[in-house]
Design an enzyme around this catalytic site. Structure first.
Site, short mmCIF file in Angstrom:
data_model
loop_
_atom_site.label_atom_id
_atom_site.label_comp_id
_atom_site.label_asym_id
_atom_site.label_seq_id
_atom_site.Cartn_x
_atom_site.Cartn_y
_atom_site.Cartn_z
N ASP A 75 -4.06 -6.36 5.01
CA ASP A 75 -5.33 -7.21 5.54
C ASP A 75 -5.29 -8.72 4.94
O ASP A 75 -5.76 -9.61 5.77
CB ASP A 75 -6.54 -6.62 5.08
N PRO A 94 -3.17 -11.61 10.53
CA PRO A 94 -3.75 -11.63 11.96
C PRO A 94 -3.98 -10.02 12.14
O PRO A 94 -3.44 -9.04 11.63
CB PRO A 94 -2.76 -12.04 12.77
N ASN A 120 0.90 -0.97 -0.06
CA ASN A 120 0.09 -0.09 0.08
C ASN A 120 0.88 1.30 0.06
O ASN A 120 2.05 1.16 0.28
CB ASN A 120 -1.00 0.00 1.06
N PHE A 148 -4.89 3.44 14.53
CA PHE A 148 -5.15 4.53 13.38
C PHE A 148 -5.97 4.00 12.40
O PHE A 148 -5.99 2.77 12.07
CB PHE A 148 -3.55 4.59 12.63
N ILE A 157 -3.58 -7.42 14.36
CA ILE A 157 -2.55 -7.30 15.44
C ILE A 157 -3.23 -6.51 16.79
O ILE A 157 -3.02 -6.79 17.74
CB ILE A 157 -1.13 -6.74 15.05
N1 CTP Z 1 -4.27 -3.21 11.80
C1 CTP Z 1 -3.57 -4.12 12.56
N2 CTP Z 1 -3.59 -5.67 12.18
C2 CTP Z 1 -4.23 -5.80 10.78
C3 CTP Z 1 -4.82 -4.71 10.12
C4 CTP Z 1 -4.72 -3.43 10.83
O1 CTP Z 1 -3.00 -4.21 13.70
N3 CTP Z 1 -4.03 -6.89 10.30
C5 CTP Z 1 -4.42 -1.94 12.53
C6 CTP Z 1 -3.61 -0.90 12.00
O2 CTP Z 1 -2.24 -0.67 12.20
C7 CTP Z 1 -4.49 0.31 12.61
C8 CTP Z 1 -5.81 -0.27 12.67
O3 CTP Z 1 -5.61 -1.61 13.01
O4 CTP Z 1 -3.89 0.81 13.73
C9 CTP Z 1 -6.86 -0.06 11.76
O5 CTP Z 1 -6.31 -0.49 10.55
P1 CTP Z 1 -7.38 -0.32 9.43
O6 CTP Z 1 -6.73 -1.02 8.19
O7 CTP Z 1 -8.17 0.86 9.12
O8 CTP Z 1 -8.43 -1.31 10.04
P2 CTP Z 1 -9.17 -2.91 9.59
O9 CTP Z 1 -9.44 -3.83 10.57
O10 CTP Z 1 -8.14 -3.40 8.30
O11 CTP Z 1 -10.20 -2.15 8.66
P3 CTP Z 1 -10.83 -1.89 7.32
O12 CTP Z 1 -11.78 -2.98 7.04
O13 CTP Z 1 -11.39 -0.56 7.29
O14 CTP Z 1 -9.69 -2.13 6.43
#
Ligand code: CTP
Length: 413
Positions: free
Chosen positions: A274, A302, A205, A332, A304
């Site tokens: 993701d 996962p 990304n 974030f 995290i």
């Molecule tokens: N995060 C994480 N582990 C992941 C994806 C995201 O810990 N596999 C953390 C990011 O570092 C951030 C927060 O989760 O602090 C939100 O990330 P975001 O990508 O906005 O959330 P998602 O759960 O992936 O939701 P979305 O469906 O909106 O992508």
């Protein structure tokens, strides 16, 4: 404070005995390390007399006590100031060169560093010098001056080293700032993860890591011990921050769980992938074998942040077992809310409760100046107790400072 004054060979070196005198008058202990060229411009005896300490400039000297002189000295100061800092010493510092006593100490010191440049205007304005200074700023080095005025070469313009009283004033102001995170440990994740399909291709990304790096710098400014677990970054890691590289979501997960017990606060700015390949190829995939279309099977990585939040929950679910200690967690979220603040807030609320973290900063990447690779940011900081702080548009350093101020006040004090 214990201050190491580094002197390089600019004509303004003649002003440094006065700088030492003023620093001592302000109550600091001062030691001097310099380049050989500096001693052509300022008297060693004068510096030794005002500092009351030997002036150090030679890497290889017979030792009077065990140890390695430049390493011992690098661990001594609370702050280092290089005045004057010539274009040459700035370039060496930016590149990590250590070919004399002063630059060897600079590379080995964990102390914060300031430079007070002093040189001819053309040298100061040369793109190489400006680029090197930018690199140093990015690493958290403080820059004092230079002033504009008459120069030793007979010309006039920017390049004059700031007056010793100004240098001392700026250092004093810095030392007087409150350090609410002194003795606290902050773990920050930043940058983009790369989920490999094969050794030469990955899904990623556009995150540059700027926001996380700005937070690392701001946390360090507030006195914290900072560890930065990072994926791909397009900016340097600030000086004085422990960097732990982690390429993929799985590696980032491993690194965060390894470091989390040593942290009081964890800020997850990393743009974690993701999805990852269900079966990454060990060897480069060949187009002849793949054919005209390629279908990828991806599996979830996962989460995290959610796992960390869960790790602090009562395992019995009955509220009787003690909660495992975990750091305070700040997430974030980059959202597309089309400039609608109430929608952004709603998305932030949903994500905060889904993730179970203590606070979440959401920015709307659909508006100018809050996107992934932007120099600026703005958004909303939402806490688990429901209170909300709107952070106005500013540079990522400004946004980092206001975010940390709110987070520290609400979660750590
Ligand atoms: N995060 C994480 N582990 C992941 C994806 C995201 O810990 N596999 C953390 C990011 O570092 C951030 C927060 O989760 O602090 C939100 O990330 P975001 O990508 O906005 O959330 P998602 O759960 O992936 O939701 P979305 O469906 O909106 O992508």
């Amino acid at each position: 404070m214990k201050i190491l004054l580094g002197i390089s060979g600019g004509i303004a070196a003649y002003k440094t005995p006065e700088l030492v005198r003023l620093l001592k008058k302000a109550g600091h202990q001062v030691r001097v390390a310099c380049t050989r060229n500096a001693l052509e411009l300022v008297s060693r005896i004068a510096l030794e007399t005002v500092s009351g300490e030997p002036v150090l400039f030679e890497t290889f000297t017979p030792r009077t006590h065990p140890g390695v002189e430049h390493i011992d000295l690098a661990g001594w100061p609370d702050a280092v100031v290089i005045a004057p800092a010539t274009a040459n010493v700035i370039a060496k510092l930016a590149c990590g060169l250590a070919d004399d006593f002063l630059t060897t100490v600079l590379l080995a010191t964990p102390a914060p560093v300031w430079i007070a440049p002093g040189m001819n205007t053309r040298m100061w304005e040369h793109p190489a010098t400006l680029e090197n200074v930018q690199r140093l700023i990015g690493r958290g080095v403080g820059v004092i001056g230079p002033d504009s005025g008459e120069l030793a070469c007979g010309t006039s313009g920017p390049g004059r080293m700031s007056e010793p009283s100004v240098i001392v004033g700026i250092l004093e102001e810095h030392f007087a700032r409150p350090r609410p995170l002194a003795g606290r440990r902050v773990l920050i994740t930043a940058g983009a993860t790369r989920e490999h399909l094969d050794p030469v291709r990955f899904i990623s990304n556009p995150s540059t890591g700027r926001m996380g790096v700005a937070l690392a710098r701001a946390a360090r400014e507030l006195g914290a011990e900072v560890t930065l677990v990072h994926g791909h970054l397009e900016v340097p890691v600030p000086d004085g921050v422990v960097a732990v590289p982690a390429g993929s979501a799985i590696e980032l997960h491993r690194a965060v769980f390894e470091w989390k017990d040593r942290a009081d606060l964890l800020i997850m700015t990393a743009a974690v992938g993701d999805y990852m390949s269900a079966s990454p190829a060990a060897e480069k995939m060949k187009k002849e074998a793949l054919g005209a279309t390629l279908t990828l099977q991806l599996v979830r990585t996962p989460d995290i942040l959610a796992e960390l939040a869960q790790s602090g929950n009562d395992p019995s679910g009955a509220g009787t077992a003690p909660r495992a200690p975990r750091p305070k967690l700040v997430g974030f979220a980059a959202e597309t809310a089309g400039g609608d603040e109430s929608r952004l807030l709603e998305l932030a609320r949903q994500k905060l409760s889904r993730k179970g973290c203590d606070a979440l900063f959401a920015n709307d990447v659909s508006i100018a100046g809050a996107g992934f690779a932007a120099e600026t940011n703005q958004g909303v900081l939402l806490f688990a107790d429901g209170h909300v702080v709107w952070v106005p548009q500013g540079t990522k350093d400004q946004v980092a400072a206001s975010l940390l101020e709110s987070v520290v006040a609400s979660l750590l004090l």
